[in-house]
Design an enzyme around this catalytic site. Structure first.
Site, mmCIF file in Angstrom:
data_model
loop_
_atom_site.group_PDB
_atom_site.id
_atom_site.type_symbol
_atom_site.label_atom_id
_atom_site.label_comp_id
_atom_site.label_asym_id
_atom_site.label_seq_id
_atom_site.Cartn_x
_atom_site.Cartn_y
_atom_site.Cartn_z
ATOM 1 N N HIS A 1 -4.625 -46.442 44.083
ATOM 2 C CA HIS A 1 -5.679 -46.040 45.043
ATOM 3 C C HIS A 1 -6.560 -47.227 45.436
ATOM 4 O O HIS A 1 -7.780 -47.090 45.573
ATOM 5 C CB HIS A 1 -6.549 -44.929 44.456
ATOM 6 C CG HIS A 1 -5.784 -43.745 43.987
ATOM 7 N ND1 HIS A 1 -4.887 -43.068 44.779
ATOM 8 C CD2 HIS A 1 -5.771 -43.114 42.770
ATOM 9 C CE1 HIS A 1 -4.357 -42.066 44.092
ATOM 10 N NE2 HIS A 1 -4.858 -42.074 42.865
ATOM 11 N N SER A 58 -0.573 -41.884 40.755
ATOM 12 C CA SER A 58 -1.859 -42.110 40.101
ATOM 13 C C SER A 58 -1.675 -42.194 38.583
ATOM 14 O O SER A 58 -1.030 -43.116 38.100
ATOM 15 C CB SER A 58 -2.854 -41.022 40.518
ATOM 16 O OG SER A 58 -4.172 -41.381 40.181
#
Length: 242
Positions: free
Chosen positions: A169, A133
């Site tokens: 994501h 991330s």
């Protein structure tokens, strides 16, 4: 030992729930360790800047390292760095793994402490850089983030070790894909390399060599601007399942 060439493993995964612990190293982190060429007990530097160096997360990562037979050190910058020789601290590891959280805050704190230059030196020396991330976006020129609130925004002050933008994501947060497409079409983001949850991208130098996933499903994608139409075009990468 060091990797035989500069290597980055940029992901939307890496951690799995342990059988008897909160976390264990998933296949993506194990891939980063394998690519480092480490023998014996590998040394992993965990960086939790994006989550404020949360001590409970550090403890879970330390426990995951114990289960995996990996020596873990935590590079805490709050309230102060652990040493005056940050370069020596980072370079004394086989892998640097950067956890998620606020990439905007991470980049600001790293700039204060000169971590960008240190990470580049480690990368060039064969320390494998990786993360999830925010810990993925940081290696690129920028990407899309929720660092500023629930409405996603673009950041363009990444370290730029990889001359692309990042999208993480993609399959689990509904606004990621349309926001990335809009940013690429408008020119706010350059060619963007994206991952679904559980997927990762492996680079040697600045060259993408492989897309992988630690899950049975989930992919990785290239999003770039079609200069003829001004629209963003998404193309899937072939993905190897780990």
């Amino acid at each position: 030992m060091a990797a035989d060439q500069p290597t980055i493993v940029a992901t939307s995964g890496g951690w799995v729930r342990g059988e008897r612990t909160e976390l264990e190293f998933g296949p993506l982190i194990r891939l980063a360790l394998d690519l480092s060429g480490a023998t014996g007990r590998p040394r992993l530097c965990h960086v939790g800047t994006a989550n404020g160096d949360n001590r409970s997360t550090n403890a879970m990562v330390n426990e995951a390292g114990r289960v995996a037979g990996v020596d873990v050190s935590n590079l805490n910058l709050f309230p102060m760095p652990p040493t005056e020789d940050l370069a020596g601290f980072v370079l004394d590891h086989d892998v640097v793994w950067v956890n998620g959280g606020s990439v905007a805050n991470l980049l600001a704190v790293w700039q204060v402490h000169g971590l960008g230059e240190i990470m580049r030196a480690a990368w060039e020396a064969g320390v494998v850089l990786g993360g999830v991330s925010a810990g993925s976006i940081c290696w690129y020129t920028g990407g899309v983030t929720d660092s500023f609130g629930p409405n996603l925004r673009v950041v363009t002050n990444g370290l730029g070790l990889l001359p692309y933008s990042s999208g993480v994501h993609l399959d689990s947060e509904a606004q990621r894909r349309p926001t990335i497409h809009e940013a690429v079409a408008s020119g706010k983001l350059s060619e963007t390399h994206c991952t679904d949850d559980g997927a990762g991208l492996v680079y040697h130098g600045t060259r993408l060599v492989e897309a992988v996933s630690e899950r049975p499903r989930g992919g990785a994608y290239l999003v770039r601007r079609d200069e003829a139409t001004g629209e963003a075009v998404e193309t899937p990468f072939d993905v190897r399942r780990l």
